[in-house]
Design a protein around this motif. Structure first.
Motif, short mmCIF file in Angstrom:
data_model
loop_
_atom_site.label_atom_id
_atom_site.label_comp_id
_atom_site.label_asym_id
_atom_site.label_seq_id
_atom_site.Cartn_x
_atom_site.Cartn_y
_atom_site.Cartn_z
N TYR A 17 0.85 -1.20 0.00
CA TYR A 17 0.00 0.00 0.00
C TYR A 17 0.88 1.25 0.00
O TYR A 17 0.73 2.14 -0.82
CB TYR A 17 -0.91 -0.01 1.23
CG TYR A 17 -1.93 1.10 1.29
CD1 TYR A 17 -3.27 0.85 1.05
CD2 TYR A 17 -1.56 2.42 1.60
CE1 TYR A 17 -4.23 1.86 1.10
CE2 TYR A 17 -2.50 3.44 1.66
CZ TYR A 17 -3.83 3.15 1.41
OH TYR A 17 -4.75 4.16 1.47
N TYR A 18 1.83 1.26 0.95
CA TYR A 18 2.71 2.42 1.06
C TYR A 18 3.43 2.68 -0.27
O TYR A 18 3.48 3.81 -0.75
CB TYR A 18 3.75 2.23 2.17
CG TYR A 18 4.86 3.27 2.09
CD1 TYR A 18 4.60 4.59 2.42
CD2 TYR A 18 6.13 2.93 1.61
CE1 TYR A 18 5.60 5.56 2.29
CE2 TYR A 18 7.12 3.88 1.48
CZ TYR A 18 6.84 5.19 1.82
OH TYR A 18 7.81 6.16 1.68
N VAL A 44 1.43 4.33 -2.84
CA VAL A 44 1.24 5.77 -2.58
C VAL A 44 2.52 6.54 -2.87
O VAL A 44 2.51 7.61 -3.47
CB VAL A 44 0.81 6.02 -1.11
CG1 VAL A 44 0.69 7.52 -0.83
CG2 VAL A 44 -0.49 5.31 -0.80
N ARG A 72 6.20 9.94 -5.87
CA ARG A 72 5.76 11.10 -5.07
C ARG A 72 6.78 11.36 -3.97
O ARG A 72 7.84 10.77 -3.92
CB ARG A 72 4.39 10.82 -4.45
CG ARG A 72 3.31 10.56 -5.48
CD ARG A 72 1.93 10.67 -4.87
NE ARG A 72 0.90 10.51 -5.90
CZ ARG A 72 0.35 9.34 -6.24
NH1 ARG A 72 0.70 8.23 -5.63
NH2 ARG A 72 -0.55 9.28 -7.20
N ALA A 115 4.35 10.67 2.04
CA ALA A 115 3.51 9.46 1.93
C ALA A 115 3.58 8.65 3.22
O ALA A 115 2.56 8.17 3.73
CB ALA A 115 3.97 8.62 0.74
N VAL A 160 0.44 7.68 5.64
CA VAL A 160 0.06 6.28 5.85
C VAL A 160 0.12 5.94 7.34
O VAL A 160 -0.81 5.38 7.92
CB VAL A 160 0.96 5.32 5.03
CG1 VAL A 160 0.73 3.87 5.45
CG2 VAL A 160 0.68 5.48 3.54
N ALA A 202 -5.03 3.04 -2.01
CA ALA A 202 -3.72 3.67 -2.17
C ALA A 202 -3.77 4.68 -3.32
O ALA A 202 -3.18 5.76 -3.23
CB ALA A 202 -2.66 2.61 -2.43
N LEU A 215 -5.43 7.90 -2.01
CA LEU A 215 -4.55 8.68 -1.14
C LEU A 215 -3.43 9.33 -1.97
O LEU A 215 -3.07 10.49 -1.74
CB LEU A 215 -3.97 7.77 -0.04
CG LEU A 215 -3.00 8.44 0.94
CD1 LEU A 215 -3.59 9.69 1.57
CD2 LEU A 215 -2.56 7.46 2.04
N GLY A 216 -2.92 8.60 -2.93
CA GLY A 216 -1.89 9.14 -3.81
C GLY A 216 -2.40 10.38 -4.54
O GLY A 216 -1.72 11.41 -4.63
#
Ligand code: ADP
Ligand code: MG
Length: 484
Positions: free
Chosen positions: A337-338, A341, A345, A350, A354, A376, A379-380
């Motif tokens: 997930y991290y 994101v 970026r 990020a 998270v 993800a 959020l990104g």
């Protein structure tokens, strides 16, 4: 040494070695085609081989061997191209064969190591002595009938890995860190689900005590402890019990003990004098296990990225701290997930989002990363809106809360609520003028030298724009007007 026990006769140190039984993830059992699904009705997953009918022959499950090799590779251990199955003979009602097929003298995996990290930041290596493959036994059910016991053979013949550590562990915290790290590696590899409540990972805990500089003393083995917390508690109480015995002039007997979490004590289960009565011998139904190096190499080439490597890569690639990288790789799903994101970026931003807002939201809404109400990708996208100055960091929190609640996209929420950041210099100047007009006294004080009031003005201008102004622009414009 940080953890010691102060006795009447001096300072004692704890010595611990762990034997972990980890159930191999595979569709069928080690030597039969029966299924291995957890929680099925009793005796619904039992082949004639598992029930040990006369004349049945074991057939080794190729995938179980692959899983053991993967695990060995993940533990940076020696893979033995030649290993062998032995019979460990004993009688018990949950063991219809009268013996367990295991590996005694020639295990499939030899020496390896696990590196663990302690609360104070210290990193230690704990040696792995060996890993071998063996069958699980069935389970006795004593609570179904007032006068009879039943046996459930669903687990009989399920493939286990026994992973034995060197006696390198010196305190309860290290034992906990070792088990967490081992479980993390197994989960990353997909070779064991590490679920201690369901019994797919359980630990035998060997404990002894000694004075600094001494040789090892006699150990006791605490069987089948099924949570990390209990392992840590068991070590603590067992070590205290042994110190007491030695200090009173007694001798610790080598024996097998049980941990009773309710009472917080260990109790004798059986003395270990008969430990070598298993009459091990090579199983005549099975050929020696010979592996081709090419297959081992292929398994090695297809291993997933392991937690330590991922952590180091996250630090290097996304510029985040060692500690944060550790939190983010704790679970594979969080790491994925991290990374989705962070890729392309600001990696630090990020990580902040998270570990901060996202984890808090998951907690609050009783979700896991797998069921996260914010994807993800979403959020990104929100971080992109901060980066391109559509919204500022403060408004972003409001947008995020709305995303958690409604599942809508950040762009839709910004439009719906009119949260677009004010970057129009005219609007910002107007807001500043309004604030200054409202606070002539403060303006006076500021101009006569009370610099600290600058923060007050920034706050008021942000309020005037409902938090939407670009903070950097407010700063610049305010400076220009105040110092005019
Ligand atoms: P067994 O097969 O009889 O249980 P092993 O020699 O395989 O015996 O050791 C089992 C475990 O006991 C290993 O994890 C090892 O690290 C640990 N161990 C051995 N000696 C000690 C000791 N003196 N104190 C604590 N743990 C020990
Ligand atoms: Mg043992």
């Amino acid at each position: 040494m940080s953890y010691t026990i102060e006795g009447r006769t001096g300072t004692w140190e704890i010595v611990v070695g762990l034997e972990v039984h980890a159930q191999i993830i595979s569709h069928s059992k080690l030597f039969s085609g029966a299924a291995t699904t957890f929680g099925s009705d009793p005796n619904t997953q039992v082949s004639l081989v598992d029930a040990a009918f006369p004349g049945m022959l074991p057939v080794l499950n190729h995938e179980c061997v692959a899983q053991a090799i993967r695990t060995g590779l993940g533990l940076k251990a020696q893979i033995n191209l030649h290993s062998r199955f032995d019979r460990k003979n004993y009688f018990y009602a949950d063991l219809p064969q009268g013996y367990q097929i295991s590996q005694f003298e020639h295990p499939i995996v030899g020496k390896g190591a696990i590196s663990i990290e302690l609360q104070n930041g210290d990193v230690r290596e704990i040696g792995i002595t060996r890993l071998h493959i063996e069958q699980d036994a069935g389970k006795l059910l004593h609570d179904q009938d007032p006068t009879k016991s039943f046996v459930d053979l669903n687990r009989s013949g399920v493939a286990l890995m026994e992973i034995v550590s060197e006696p390198d562990i010196r305190e309860p915290e290290e034992a906990g860190a070792y088990l967490r790290k081992l479980r993390q590696i197994l989960r990353y590899l997909g070779t064991c689900d590490g679920n201690m409540e369901e019994g797919s990972m359980r630990a035998d805990v060997n404990v002894s005590v000694r004075k600094a500089g001494e040789d090892f003393r006699t150990r006791c083995e605490i069987k089948n402890v099924n949570s990390i917390r209990f392992v840590m508690q068991a070590i603590e109480v067992e070590a205290a019990r042994q110190v007491e015995i030695w200090e009173n002039g007694g001798e610790v007997d080598q024996e097998t003990r049980l941990f009773d979490p309710g009472r917080g004590e260990t109790r004798t289960m059986r003395s270990k004098e008969d430990a070598h009565d298993y009459r091990y011998f090579p199983d005549p139904d099975l050929l020696p296990l010979v592996l081709e190096q090419a297959w081992v190499d292929e398994l090695a080439a297809n291993l997933p990225e392991l937690p330590d490597d991922k952590r180091a890569r996250f630090q290097a690639e996304y510029g985040i701290a060692f500690y944060d990288a550790g939190v983010l790789v704790a679970e594979q799903a969080v790491a994925d997930y991290y990374e989705a994101v962070a890729r392309g970026r600001d990696g630090k931003l990020a990580a902040t989002w998270v570990m901060g807002e996202l984890f808090a939201a998951l907690n609050r809404t009783s979700n896991t990363i797998e069921t996260s109400p914010v994807s993800a990708a979403a959020l990104g996208k929100m971080l992109d809106l901060i980066a391109d100055k559509t919204i500022n960091g403060k408004i972003a929190k409001e947008v995020f809360e709305d995303m958690v609640e409604t599942g809508e996209s950040p762009e839709a929420i910004v439009e719906k609520k009119g949260l677009r950041q004010v970057t129009d210099t005219g609007a910002i100047d107007a807001a500043i003028a309004a604030v200054l007009a409202k606070h002539p006294d403060k303006l006076e004080e500021y101009r006569s030298g009370k610099d600290k009031l600058f923060g007050f003005f920034v706050g008021q201008v942000m309020k005037e724009t409902k938090g939407k102004a670009n903070p950097a622009m407010v700063n610049d414009a305010l400076k220009a007007q105040l110092d005019a």
